[in-house]
Enzyme design. Structure first.
Site, PDB file in Angstrom:
ATOM      1  N   THR A 136       0.824  -1.242   0.091  1.00  0.00           N
ATOM      2  CA  THR A 136       0.069   0.105   0.105  1.00  0.00           C
ATOM      3  C   THR A 136       0.872   1.436   0.048  1.00  0.00           C
ATOM      4  OG1 THR A 136      -1.479   1.375   1.465  1.00  0.00           O
ATOM      5  CG2 THR A 136       0.110  -0.562   2.454  1.00  0.00           C
ATOM      6  N   ASP A 137       0.376   2.234  -0.592  1.00  0.00           N
ATOM      7  CA  ASP A 137       1.203   3.608  -0.428  1.00  0.00           C
ATOM      8  C   ASP A 137       1.207   4.028   0.961  1.00  0.00           C
ATOM      9  OD1 ASP A 137      -1.791   4.414   0.040  1.00  0.00           O
ATOM     10  OD2 ASP A 137      -1.764   5.789  -1.575  1.00  0.00           O
ATOM     11  N   GLU A 138       0.254   3.447   1.938  1.00  0.00           N
ATOM     12  CA  GLU A 138       0.542   3.914   3.381  1.00  0.00           C
ATOM     13  C   GLU A 138       1.662   3.999   4.072  1.00  0.00           C
ATOM     14  OE1 GLU A 138      -3.270   3.539   5.600  1.00  0.00           O
ATOM     15  OE2 GLU A 138      -4.350   3.108   3.598  1.00  0.00           O
ATOM     16  N   TYR A 161      -1.368  -0.576  11.166  1.00  0.00           N
ATOM     17  CA  TYR A 161      -1.550  -1.100   9.849  1.00  0.00           C
ATOM     18  C   TYR A 161      -0.390  -0.709   8.799  1.00  0.00           C
ATOM     19  CZ  TYR A 161      -3.133  -1.567   5.020  1.00  0.00           C
ATOM     20  OH  TYR A 161      -3.138  -1.922   3.801  1.00  0.00           O
ATOM     21  N   LYS A 165       2.760  -3.441   7.336  1.00  0.00           N
ATOM     22  CA  LYS A 165       2.793  -3.548   5.923  1.00  0.00           C
ATOM     23  C   LYS A 165       4.217  -3.276   5.305  1.00  0.00           C
ATOM     24  CE  LYS A 165      -0.131  -4.632   3.176  1.00  0.00           C
ATOM     25  NZ  LYS A 165      -0.396  -5.707   2.492  1.00  0.00           N
TER      26      LYS A 165
HETATM   27  P1  NAD Z   1      -9.732  -7.374   2.821  1.00  0.00           P
HETATM   28  O1  NAD Z   1      -9.473  -6.901   4.445  1.00  0.00           O
HETATM   29  O2  NAD Z   1     -10.938  -7.022   2.236  1.00  0.00           O
HETATM   30  O3  NAD Z   1      -9.134  -8.663   2.586  1.00  0.00           O
HETATM   31  C1  NAD Z   1      -8.261  -9.402   3.321  1.00  0.00           C
HETATM   32  C2  NAD Z   1      -8.319 -11.095   3.438  1.00  0.00           C
HETATM   33  O4  NAD Z   1      -7.425 -11.556   3.938  1.00  0.00           O
HETATM   34  C3  NAD Z   1      -9.762 -11.429   3.844  1.00  0.00           C
HETATM   35  O5  NAD Z   1     -10.378 -12.314   2.950  1.00  0.00           O
HETATM   36  C4  NAD Z   1      -9.148 -12.483   5.131  1.00  0.00           C
HETATM   37  O6  NAD Z   1     -10.094 -13.366   5.376  1.00  0.00           O
HETATM   38  C5  NAD Z   1      -8.061 -12.757   4.567  1.00  0.00           C
HETATM   39  N1  NAD Z   1      -7.070 -12.954   5.726  1.00  0.00           N
HETATM   40  C6  NAD Z   1      -6.842 -12.201   6.997  1.00  0.00           C
HETATM   41  N2  NAD Z   1      -5.908 -12.613   7.816  1.00  0.00           N
HETATM   42  C7  NAD Z   1      -5.537 -13.849   7.261  1.00  0.00           C
HETATM   43  C8  NAD Z   1      -4.950 -14.969   7.362  1.00  0.00           C
HETATM   44  N3  NAD Z   1      -3.994 -14.918   8.675  1.00  0.00           N
HETATM   45  N4  NAD Z   1      -4.607 -16.056   6.799  1.00  0.00           N
HETATM   46  C9  NAD Z   1      -5.270 -15.985   5.493  1.00  0.00           C
HETATM   47  N5  NAD Z   1      -6.151 -15.237   5.043  1.00  0.00           N
HETATM   48  C10 NAD Z   1      -6.450 -14.109   6.161  1.00  0.00           C
HETATM   49  O7  NAD Z   1      -8.546  -6.602   2.363  1.00  0.00           O
HETATM   50  P2  NAD Z   1      -8.201  -5.749   0.738  1.00  0.00           P
HETATM   51  O8  NAD Z   1      -8.865  -4.625   1.072  1.00  0.00           O
HETATM   52  O9  NAD Z   1      -8.858  -6.874  -0.239  1.00  0.00           O
HETATM   53  O10 NAD Z   1      -6.846  -6.052   0.885  1.00  0.00           O
HETATM   54  C11 NAD Z   1      -5.962  -6.766   0.152  1.00  0.00           C
HETATM   55  C12 NAD Z   1      -4.483  -6.495   0.274  1.00  0.00           C
HETATM   56  O11 NAD Z   1      -4.433  -5.078  -0.600  1.00  0.00           O
HETATM   57  C13 NAD Z   1      -4.128  -6.254   1.697  1.00  0.00           C
HETATM   58  O12 NAD Z   1      -2.696  -6.693   1.777  1.00  0.00           O
HETATM   59  C14 NAD Z   1      -3.918  -4.720   1.573  1.00  0.00           C
HETATM   60  O13 NAD Z   1      -2.888  -4.246   2.677  1.00  0.00           O
HETATM   61  C15 NAD Z   1      -3.720  -4.433   0.331  1.00  0.00           C
HETATM   62  N6  NAD Z   1      -4.149  -3.163  -0.272  1.00  0.00           N
HETATM   63  C16 NAD Z   1      -5.376  -2.591  -0.095  1.00  0.00           C
HETATM   64  C17 NAD Z   1      -5.650  -1.310  -0.429  1.00  0.00           C
HETATM   65  C18 NAD Z   1      -7.235  -0.983  -0.298  1.00  0.00           C
HETATM   66  O14 NAD Z   1      -7.602   0.175  -0.732  1.00  0.00           O
HETATM   67  N7  NAD Z   1      -8.265  -1.959   0.110  1.00  0.00           N
HETATM   68  C19 NAD Z   1      -4.833  -0.459  -1.151  1.00  0.00           C
HETATM   69  C20 NAD Z   1      -3.739  -1.173  -1.306  1.00  0.00           C
HETATM   70  C21 NAD Z   1      -3.306  -2.080  -0.849  1.00  0.00           C
HETATM   71  P1  TYD Z   2     -10.346   3.935   4.861  1.00  0.00           P
HETATM   72  O1  TYD Z   2     -11.426   3.555   3.824  1.00  0.00           O
HETATM   73  O2  TYD Z   2     -10.265   3.379   6.184  1.00  0.00           O
HETATM   74  O3  TYD Z   2      -9.083   3.758   4.117  1.00  0.00           O
HETATM   75  P2  TYD Z   2      -7.490   4.406   4.570  1.00  0.00           P
HETATM   76  O4  TYD Z   2      -7.614   4.782   6.009  1.00  0.00           O
HETATM   77  O5  TYD Z   2      -6.743   3.300   4.335  1.00  0.00           O
HETATM   78  O6  TYD Z   2      -7.129   5.452   3.709  1.00  0.00           O
HETATM   79  O7  TYD Z   2     -10.654   5.677   5.118  1.00  0.00           O
HETATM   80  C1  TYD Z   2     -10.408   6.455   3.885  1.00  0.00           C
HETATM   81  C2  TYD Z   2     -10.432   7.799   4.561  1.00  0.00           C
HETATM   82  O8  TYD Z   2     -11.873   8.243   4.940  1.00  0.00           O
HETATM   83  C3  TYD Z   2      -9.459   8.233   5.553  1.00  0.00           C
HETATM   84  O9  TYD Z   2      -8.828   9.424   5.412  1.00  0.00           O
HETATM   85  C4  TYD Z   2     -10.492   8.073   6.654  1.00  0.00           C
HETATM   86  C5  TYD Z   2     -11.756   8.534   6.159  1.00  0.00           C
HETATM   87  N1  TYD Z   2     -12.931   7.969   6.800  1.00  0.00           N
HETATM   88  C6  TYD Z   2     -14.059   8.815   7.499  1.00  0.00           C
HETATM   89  O10 TYD Z   2     -13.873  10.186   7.200  1.00  0.00           O
HETATM   90  N2  TYD Z   2     -15.249   8.136   7.892  1.00  0.00           N
HETATM   91  C7  TYD Z   2     -15.010   6.872   7.814  1.00  0.00           C
HETATM   92  O11 TYD Z   2     -16.073   6.342   8.472  1.00  0.00           O
HETATM   93  C8  TYD Z   2     -14.172   6.045   7.376  1.00  0.00           C
HETATM   94  C9  TYD Z   2     -14.219   4.416   7.409  1.00  0.00           C
HETATM   95  C10 TYD Z   2     -12.976   6.692   6.964  1.00  0.00           C
END
Ligand code: NAD
Ligand code: TYD
Length: 353
Positions: A136-138, A161, A165
């Site tokens: 992630t960019d975070e 988090y 990562k």
């Molecule tokens: P999500 O929370 O929707 O899905 C995570 C999945 O991992 C779930 O199905 C969960 O059951 C599984 N999981 C959790 N712990 C586990 C374990 N110990 N063993 C096996 N499975 C396990 O997350 P997401 O949003 O789909 O993100 C997927 C990946 O992409 C993550 O690594 C996250 O850091 C990365 N990512 C997410 C975003 C975003 O905006 N959502 C952006 C950049 C990177």
């Molecule tokens: P989120 O979807 O949790 O992603 P991330 O924190 O990984 O960027 O949140 C996106 C942005 O929205 C973040 O700045 C936090 C804000 N946010 C709210 O203002 N209200 C909410 O209820 C949630 C879940 C997030």
């Protein structure tokens, strides 16, 4: 050549979208999908492919050495795509330990097993194998008003988090530096689209709008995220896996920066015009800000664009419409996922409103 993928976290948001993407794009593949099915994992995300012979689901924890090793023994795994993670910043603030266990220790376990099974000699590996860490960019921390994250921006995570990562990324990189282990890391900006769990901003706001619940905006709502439609992320992962240079990091994002308040107002606007004219900005409620809240994320995607020809194809305006429409057409998905423990989580976070 038929490729076998070990996709971890494939029942989550991005992982399930990636599996759908792969099965549509490639005929001759096998996807071994390993997911622990935490609160965020949902087999309903995969209902269309559960009977597809090219997809094979295993419920297991990525920290479980025996269970993962068994998959490497039973299948000739070519690619590991590691999505499995605890992914929600707010949860990491209240319960950091599980983030270290899954995101760091789980990744280390996968690295060790893949290294053992792929090794053909001293620092040599079976041809064509690769480990892709979905990051992630975070991990780069927070930007001011100007500038973008590049692959050489120093890591400066602020939340438990993003710290977990970043730690995982450093282990993946160390395995390349030390053992020449074949890897890539992708660092993507905020995703949105179908199957996203409604604890994240966009699906939470859509769901609350549809149920006329208040819309909790943290602080002033002027924090900026660089939004990417999930399918564009899947395309980038596929490209990096196939063509990315071994040992490299690729940033993924597409100059779709929007403030949170803009995103929330865009959702209200669409819902009020298309679904329910009584939904209005009156639902917005500014609530206490998140601790350590990163102000702005923004990706510079020059490297992936120039090396691999990747560009986002979906604008925020198109993507947000597609996403709201998807949630409208999948109300039963939302009903199932928001029953039970979600209700408890939501009440703890925002009270019963
Ligand atoms: P999500 O929370 O929707 O899905 C995570 C999945 O991992 C779930 O199905 C969960 O059951 C599984 N999981 C959790 N712990 C586990 C374990 N110990 N063993 C096996 N499975 C396990 O997350 P997401 O949003 O789909 O993100 C997927 C990946 O992409 C993550 O690594 C996250 O850091 C990365 N990512 C997410 C975003 C975003 O905006 N959502 C952006 C950049 C990177
Ligand atoms: P989120 O979807 O949790 O992603 P991330 O924190 O990984 O960027 O949140 C996106 C942005 O929205 C973040 O700045 C936090 C804000 N946010 C709210 O203002 N209200 C909410 O209820 C949630 C879940 C997030």
């Amino acid at each position: 050549m038929r490729k076998t993928y070990l996709v971890t976290g494939g029942a989550g948001f991005i992982g399930s979208n990636f599996i759908h993407y792969l099965l549509k794009k490639y005929q001759d593949i096998l996807v071994v999908n390993v997911d622990k099915l935490t609160y965020a994992g949902n087999l309903e995300n995969l209902s269309e492919v559960m009977n597809d012979k090219r997809h094979f689901f295993v419920q297991a924890d990525i920290c479980d050495q025996q269970a993962i090793e068994k998959l490497f023994i039973e299948h000739k795994i070519d690619y590991v795509v590691n999505f499995a993670a605890e992914s929600h910043v707010d949860r990491s603030i209240t319960d950091p330990d599980v983030f270290v266990r899954t995101n760091v220790m789980g990744t280390l376990n996968l690295l060790n097993i893949a290294k053992t099974h792929w090794k053909t000699g001293d620092d040599t590996y079976r041809k064509g194998v690769k480990f892709q860490q979905v990051s992630t960019d975070e991990v780069y921390g927070s930007l001011g008003l100007e500038g973008f994250f590049t692959e050489t921006t120093p890591l400066d995570p602020h939340s438990p988090y993003s710290a977990s990562k970043a730690s995982a990324d450093l282990f993946v990189k160390a395995y390349y530096d030390t053992y020449k282990f074949p890897m890539n890391i992708t660092r993507c900006s905020n995703n949105y689209g179908p199957y996203q769990f409604p604890e994240k901003l966009i699906p939470l706001m859509i769901n609350n709008c549809l149920n006329k619940k208040s819309l909790p905006v943290y602080g002033d709502g002027l924090q900026v995220r660089d939004w990417l439609y999930v399918e564009d992320h899947c395309k980038a992962i596929d490209l990096v896996l196939r063509n990315g240079r071994i040992g490299e990091v690729y940033n993924v994002g597409g100059h779709n920066e929007r403030t949170n308040i803009f995103v929330v107002k865009s959702i209200i606007d669409y819902v009020s015009k298309q679904v329910d004219s009584t939904v209005s900005e009156k639902l917005i409620k500014h609530v206490t800000d998140r601790k350590g809240h990163d102000r702005r994320y923004g990706i510079d995607p020059t490297k992936i664009k120039e090396e691999l020809g990747w560009e986002p194809e979906t604008t925020f305006e198109e993507g947000i419409k597609l996403t709201i429409q998807w949630y409208l057409e999948h109300k039963e998905w939302m009903d199932h996922i928001t029953s039970g423990s979600y209700q408890h989580y939501y009440e703890q976070m925002y009270g019963n409103r």
